[in-house]
Design an enzyme around this catalytic site. Structure first.
Site, PDB file in Angstrom:
ATOM      1  N   ARG A 108       0.825  -1.209   0.000  1.00 32.32           N
ATOM      2  CA  ARG A 108       0.000   0.000   0.000  1.00 32.32           C
ATOM      3  C   ARG A 108       0.863   1.266   0.000  1.00 32.32           C
ATOM      4  NH1 ARG A 108      -5.548  -0.673   2.128  1.00 32.32           N
ATOM      5  NH2 ARG A 108      -5.349   1.406   3.011  1.00 32.32           N
ATOM      6  N   PRO A 114      -3.974  -2.212  -3.659  1.00 27.90           N
ATOM      7  CA  PRO A 114      -5.187  -2.067  -2.835  1.00 27.90           C
ATOM      8  C   PRO A 114      -5.413  -3.284  -1.937  1.00 27.90           C
ATOM      9  CG  PRO A 114      -5.803  -2.735  -5.034  1.00 27.90           C
ATOM     10  CD  PRO A 114      -4.305  -2.575  -5.054  1.00 27.90           C
ATOM     11  N   LYS A 115      -4.574  -3.429  -0.916  1.00 24.33           N
ATOM     12  CA  LYS A 115      -4.538  -4.652  -0.119  1.00 24.33           C
ATOM     13  C   LYS A 115      -5.283  -4.504   1.207  1.00 24.33           C
ATOM     14  CE  LYS A 115      -0.200  -6.332  -2.059  1.00 24.33           C
ATOM     15  NZ  LYS A 115       0.999  -7.156  -1.801  1.00 24.33           N
ATOM     16  N   LYS A 116      -6.005  -5.583   1.569  1.00 17.76           N
ATOM     17  CA  LYS A 116      -6.656  -5.708   2.868  1.00 17.76           C
ATOM     18  C   LYS A 116      -6.361  -7.097   3.427  1.00 17.76           C
ATOM     19  CE  LYS A 116     -10.644  -3.784   3.678  1.00 17.76           C
ATOM     20  NZ  LYS A 116     -12.091  -3.433   3.657  1.00 17.76           N
TER      21      LYS A 116
END
Length: 247
Positions: A108, A114-116
């Site tokens: 990020r 766009p990492k979660k």
């Protein structure tokens, strides 16, 4: 620390940056990709200008990385959208879910991936390649394809991986939560060594979740699936558009 030392810092925390100075290389990176047709209006709502798409196509991916320099071993998943910029084919990374916090933070902060945090898994269920993603206790995706069904041309796979850039929408706020960085970032896969590549029929189910909305790009028709094992180096990013200053 003096001012000049502070200005040279690359990431947080100051005494333990999230990634080292060398480019990051992944050995035996295992891709499971299901390519599907989705709704054009749904894609239009998420693909950022000036990127464009020709067909309403999405690639759902589950990727197992057992040897990723700087980050260790983890699995990630997400959605990638084939796009063009100035006539050149590329891919826009829309959403990513993975189980490794250092890779989330560095991805990020540096590139804008766009990492979660979530729990993807890639495994073999008898004669089937199986990819699943859990967000908390909820399953949000399930994909399958036959194991080693049809051999792909390794040279063509390598050429595609190296020639098509990836695009990211990097968004970082000010301390008061107003926009600070809003950039379209480009990156490449380099020094790719494709070890295996297989294609075949695929199946994919996406499940609604308020905080992991992959199902907002609905599956209308599965087109094909791919299973690829390769070594590659991830390049540093390049800012293509600075939305705060270019417009």
């Amino acid at each position: 620390m003096n001012i000049e030392q502070i200005k040279k810092l690359t990431s947080m925390p100051a005494t333990a940056p999230t990634v080292g100075p060398d480019k990051v290389r992944c050995i035996n990176r295992e891709f499971f990709i299901v390519i599907y047709e989705t709704d054009s209006e749904a894609l239009q709502a998420v693909v950022p200008e000036p990127l464009q798409f020709d067909q309403p196509i999405v690639k759902f991916e589950v990727i197992k990385m057992e040897d990723f320099r700087g980050f260790g071993s983890f699995t990630e998943s997400g959605q990638v959208i084939p796009v063009t910029l100035d006539g050149q084919a590329g891919k826009y990374v829309h959403q990513m879910y993975l189980n490794n916090f250092p890779a989330i933070a560095a991805g990020r902060e540096i590139w804008g991936f766009p990492k979660k945090y979530a729990q993807p898994e890639l495994l073999y269920d008898s004669d089937c390649v199986l990819g699943r993603v859990f967000f908390g206790q909820c399953e949000i995706a399930r994909a399958t394809m036959p194991y080693k069904w049809h051999a792909m041309d390794l040279k063509q796979v390598k050429q595609s991986m190296e020639s098509e850039p990836g695009y990211l929408l990097k968004i970082i706020p000010n301390a008061d939560n107003t926009p600070l960085i809003t950039q379209l970032v480009k990156y490449h896969m380099q020094d790719v060594v494709v070890k295996e590549a297989w294609s075949g029929p695929g199946a994919l189910e996406l499940f609604n979740h308020a905080l992991a909305p992959m199902a907002e790009l609905p599956v209308k028709k599965v087109l094909s699936a791919q299973h690829i094992i390769a070594d590659l180096t991830l390049s540093w990013g390049e800012v293509v558009v600075d939305y705060q200053n270019d417009y």
